[in-house]
Write an enzyme that holds these catalytic residues in place. Structure first.
Site, short mmCIF file in Angstrom:
data_model
loop_
_atom_site.label_atom_id
_atom_site.label_comp_id
_atom_site.label_asym_id
_atom_site.label_seq_id
_atom_site.Cartn_x
_atom_site.Cartn_y
_atom_site.Cartn_z
N THR A 1 0.83 -1.21 0.00
CA THR A 1 0.00 0.00 0.00
C THR A 1 0.87 1.26 0.00
O THR A 1 0.48 2.28 -0.57
CB THR A 1 -0.97 0.04 1.19
OG1 THR A 1 -0.24 0.10 2.41
CG2 THR A 1 -1.89 -1.17 1.20
N ASN A 2 2.02 1.21 0.62
CA ASN A 2 2.93 2.36 0.57
C ASN A 2 3.48 2.54 -0.85
O ASN A 2 3.63 3.67 -1.31
CB ASN A 2 4.07 2.22 1.58
CG ASN A 2 3.64 2.62 2.97
OD1 ASN A 2 3.49 3.81 3.26
ND2 ASN A 2 3.41 1.65 3.84
N HIS B 1 8.59 3.55 8.93
CA HIS B 1 8.39 2.70 10.10
C HIS B 1 7.06 3.10 10.76
O HIS B 1 6.82 4.29 10.97
CB HIS B 1 9.54 2.83 11.10
CG HIS B 1 9.37 1.92 12.27
ND1 HIS B 1 9.66 0.57 12.19
CD2 HIS B 1 8.89 2.13 13.51
CE1 HIS B 1 9.37 0.00 13.35
NE2 HIS B 1 8.90 0.93 14.17
N GLU C 1 1.51 7.11 7.21
CA GLU C 1 2.50 6.53 6.29
C GLU C 1 2.34 6.99 4.85
O GLU C 1 3.31 7.39 4.19
CB GLU C 1 2.44 5.00 6.33
CG GLU C 1 2.80 4.42 7.68
CD GLU C 1 2.84 2.90 7.67
OE1 GLU C 1 3.35 2.31 6.71
OE2 GLU C 1 2.36 2.30 8.63
C1 GAR Z 1 3.76 -0.78 6.79
O1 GAR Z 1 2.95 -0.52 7.89
C2 GAR Z 1 5.19 -0.37 7.08
O2 GAR Z 1 5.29 0.78 7.86
C3 GAR Z 1 5.69 -1.58 7.81
O3 GAR Z 1 5.16 -2.68 7.10
C4 GAR Z 1 3.90 -2.29 6.54
C5 GAR Z 1 3.89 -2.63 5.06
O4 GAR Z 1 2.65 -2.34 4.46
N1 GAR Z 1 7.13 -1.58 7.85
C6 GAR Z 1 7.83 -1.96 8.92
O5 GAR Z 1 7.33 -2.42 9.92
C7 GAR Z 1 9.34 -1.77 8.79
N2 GAR Z 1 9.99 -1.96 10.06
P1 GAR Z 1 2.52 -2.19 2.87
O6 GAR Z 1 3.20 -3.40 2.24
O7 GAR Z 1 1.03 -2.21 2.63
O8 GAR Z 1 3.14 -0.90 2.46
#
Ligand code: GAR
Length: 207
Positions: A13-14, A110, A181
Site C-alpha cells: 500500500t505504501n 516505520h 505513512e
Molecule cells: C507498513 O505498515 C510499514 O510501515 C511496515 O510494514 C507495513 C507494510 O505495508 N514496515 C515496517 O514495519 C518496517 N519496520 P505495505 O506493504 O502495505 O506498504
C-alpha cells in the site's frame, strides 16, 4: 529526475501511495525504475506490474546462504542505478554493504514514532501489538534514512496518530497507514528529489 527503486515485502500500500502521488504530481521530479520483493506472489508485485513498472523477486529461498542473498539484492538494486532506494514495507535487514553503497540514500517508513516501538523485533503488526500492549494513547509513523542500526538513522518526517478505544492491531495499522505513512513517505521522497534534505551531525535537516 530522480530514479528510485522501491523494495517491498507484502501488500504494497505504501508503494501504491508512491505510484499515485507521482502520477498526481505530489511527488515531483521522480520516477520508479524498479520494484524488488523478497517474497513471491505478493500484492505489491501486482501493483507494480499494473503501473507498468519492472518488478523482480529476490528471495532468500533461492540462495544457499544469507551472504549470497544479500549480494544478489545489492546487485539487483545497483543494476537500476537509482539515486534513492525506498523501503516501503520491506521486512528484510539491510546488509552493511548495501547501507555503505547508499549512505543517506535509503529511506524507510516505520509504523511508529521512533524511538518508541522500533528496533529488532518491531515490524509490521508487531509494532501495533506493542503499542496496544503498552496502552499509549498516541502513535504514528516515521520516515527516516537507513543507517547500519535497526531504525536508528536520521529522522526525516514524523506524524502522530491517535490510538482509539477498541483498537485491534489491524485497525490501528490501517489508521497509521492512512493518516501517516501514505502521507509522510511520499512527502519525504518529494523533499529528497528536490534537494531539500541534508544530513547535519547525524540529523536530517529540511530546507
Ligand atoms: C507498513 O505498515 C510499514 O510501515 C511496515 O510494514 C507495513 C507494510 O505495508 N514496515 C515496517 O514495519 C518496517 N519496520 P505495505 O506493504 O502495505 O506498504
Amino acid at each position: 529526475m530522480l530514479d528510485i527503486v522501491v523494495c517491498v515485502s507484502g501488500g504494497g500500500t505504501n508503494l501504491q501511495a508512491i505510484i499515485d502521488k507521482i502520477a498526481s504530481g505530489e511527488i515531483s521530479n521522480t520516477r520508479i525504475v524498479g520494484v524488488i520483493s523478497n517474497n513471491y506472489g505478493v500484492k505489491a508485485i501486482e501493483r507494480a506490474q499494473n503501473a507498468g513498472i519492472e518488478a523482480k523477486v529476490v528471495s532468500p529461498k533461492d540462495f544457499a546462504s544469507r551472504d549470497e542473498f544479500n549480494q544478489a539484492l545489492l546487485d539487483t538494486v545497483k543494476a537500476w542505478n537509482p539515486g534513492l532506494v525506498v523501503l516501503a514495507g520491506f521486512l528484510v535487514n539491510i546488509p552493511v554493504a548495501f547501507v555503505k553503497e547508499y549512505k543517506n540514500k535509503i529511506i524507510n517508513i516505520h509504523p511508529s514514532l521512533i524511538p518508541s516501538f522500533c528496533g529488532v523485533g518491531y515490524y509490521g503488526l508487531k509494532v501495533h501489538e506493542g503499542v496496544l500492549g503498552r496502552g499509549v494513547k498516541v502513535t504514528g509513523a516515521t520516515a527516516h534514512f537507513v543507517d547500519d542500526g535497526t531504525d536508528t538513522g536520521p529522522i526525516i518526517l514524523q506524524k502522530a496518530v491517535c490510538v482509539e478505544q477498541g483498537d485491534t492491531p489491524k485497525l490501528l495499522q490501517q489508521r497509521v497507514m492512512e493518516q501517516a505513512e501514505w502521507e509522510i513517505l511520499p512527502k519525504a521522497i518529494d523533499l529528497f528529489a528536490n534537494g531539500k534534505i541534508s544530513v547535519v551531525d547525524g540529523k536530517a535537516v529540511i530546507s
